[in-house]
Write a protein that holds these residues in place. Structure first.
Motif, short mmCIF file in Angstrom:
data_model
loop_
_atom_site.label_atom_id
_atom_site.label_comp_id
_atom_site.label_asym_id
_atom_site.label_seq_id
_atom_site.Cartn_x
_atom_site.Cartn_y
_atom_site.Cartn_z
N PRO A 1 30.44 27.31 33.18
CA PRO A 1 29.15 26.64 33.36
C PRO A 1 29.10 25.87 34.69
O PRO A 1 30.14 25.51 35.25
N GLY A 2 27.91 25.61 35.17
CA GLY A 2 27.75 24.78 36.36
C GLY A 2 28.04 23.33 36.06
O GLY A 2 28.07 22.91 34.89
N ASP A 3 28.30 22.57 37.11
CA ASP A 3 28.59 21.12 36.97
C ASP A 3 29.63 20.88 35.89
O ASP A 3 29.46 20.01 35.03
N SER A 4 30.67 21.66 35.93
CA SER A 4 31.72 21.56 34.92
C SER A 4 33.07 21.67 35.62
O SER A 4 33.16 21.40 36.82
N SER A 5 34.10 22.06 34.85
CA SER A 5 35.43 22.24 35.45
C SER A 5 36.20 23.24 34.61
O SER A 5 35.82 23.54 33.47
N PHE A 6 37.26 23.77 35.18
CA PHE A 6 38.11 24.67 34.43
C PHE A 6 39.51 24.65 35.02
O PHE A 6 39.70 24.27 36.19
N GLU A 7 40.48 24.98 34.19
CA GLU A 7 41.84 25.15 34.65
C GLU A 7 42.16 26.63 34.61
O GLU A 7 41.72 27.35 33.71
N ILE A 8 42.89 27.08 35.64
CA ILE A 8 43.23 28.50 35.72
C ILE A 8 44.69 28.61 36.10
O ILE A 8 45.16 27.87 36.97
N ALA A 9 45.41 29.47 35.40
CA ALA A 9 46.85 29.59 35.62
C ALA A 9 47.24 31.05 35.75
O ALA A 9 46.68 31.92 35.07
N VAL A 10 48.18 31.29 36.65
CA VAL A 10 48.77 32.62 36.80
C VAL A 10 50.26 32.46 36.58
O VAL A 10 50.90 31.61 37.22
N ASP A 11 50.81 33.24 35.66
CA ASP A 11 52.21 33.05 35.30
C ASP A 11 53.14 33.87 36.18
O ASP A 11 54.26 33.47 36.46
N PHE B 1 44.16 27.78 26.42
CA PHE B 1 43.93 28.77 27.45
C PHE B 1 43.63 30.13 26.83
O PHE B 1 44.17 30.48 25.78
N VAL B 2 42.79 30.89 27.53
CA VAL B 2 42.48 32.26 27.11
C VAL B 2 42.91 33.19 28.24
O VAL B 2 42.66 32.89 29.42
N ALA B 3 43.57 34.27 27.92
CA ALA B 3 44.06 35.21 28.94
C ALA B 3 42.96 36.18 29.36
O ALA B 3 42.22 36.71 28.52
N TYR B 4 42.85 36.41 30.67
CA TYR B 4 41.87 37.38 31.21
C TYR B 4 42.61 38.34 32.15
O TYR B 4 42.88 38.00 33.29
N VAL C 1 46.69 39.00 35.95
CA VAL C 1 46.25 38.32 34.73
C VAL C 1 46.18 36.82 35.01
O VAL C 1 47.08 36.26 35.66
N CYS C 2 45.13 36.17 34.54
CA CYS C 2 45.10 34.71 34.61
C CYS C 2 44.82 34.17 33.22
O CYS C 2 44.36 34.91 32.33
N ARG C 3 45.12 32.90 33.01
CA ARG C 3 44.78 32.20 31.76
C ARG C 3 43.81 31.10 32.14
O ARG C 3 43.98 30.43 33.18
N VAL C 4 42.78 30.90 31.35
CA VAL C 4 41.70 29.98 31.70
C VAL C 4 41.41 29.03 30.55
O VAL C 4 41.34 29.45 29.38
N LYS C 5 41.24 27.75 30.88
CA LYS C 5 40.80 26.76 29.88
C LYS C 5 39.56 26.09 30.45
O LYS C 5 39.62 25.41 31.48
#
Lengths: 105, 105
Positions: free
Chosen positions: B84-94, B72-75, B61-65
């Motif tokens: 999206p392209g030319d963007s950024s995101f944060e991803i977390a694994v607990d 964050f949303v859990a996936y 499971v990861c959480r993504v913002k």
């Protein structure tokens, strides 16, 4: 030592050993031969073999002791070692991450 | 979500980020499209994107913002998200290890 394998099937689910300290992805080539691309994090690990294995070191350095051998032998990136089938070996990485190609059979 | 990709080229050298906390192997399919099979160890990481990315979660499971999002949303495994392209995101694994398929473009 190949930089890539073409015309293969890549399995999406990784192989995870020792709580993620050794991980790999499995490829199957056109002849049905299994290959894994792997990473080894710092630590020392013991593996058993079924089929014989050819280990090509892609990055980093590992030390290997084959069953029946006295000591460990260092294998840096660019070198290759062979593990007999139905045997075992110990493999250790002292620092950083070692990467390998394992060809089975 | 595919269990495997056939007829691809697999690059032997892994992609290593954050000292091995995020690693992946690159595949290129018959149409020249890049795909990575990756693992994310526990922690929180920020990535920039060039091309848009489709992330299919294979395990864990990861959480993504995403950039511009509040929280964050859990996936979990079996779900998909798009960056999206030319963007950024944060991803977390607990806990444990999350695994993904990233399809670019």
């Amino acid at each position: 030592m190949p930089a890539e394998f073409s015309g293969v099937t890549a399995v999406c689910k990784a192989n995870i050993y020792f709580d993620g300290k050794v991980i790999s992805h499995t490829l199957v080539d056109g002849a049905g031969k299994k290959i894994t691309l792997g990473l080894i994090f710092a630590g020392s690990y013991a593996f058993n073999t079924g089929a014989p294995e050819r280990m090509d070191m892609v990055a980093g350095v590992c030390r290997v002791k084959l069953a029946g051998q006295e000591g460990f032998v260092a294998y840096p990136a660019g070198t290759t070692f062979f593990v007999p089938g139905d045997s075992s070996f110990e493999i250790a990485v002292d620092e950083g991450i070692a990467e390998y190609i394992c060809s089975f059979g």
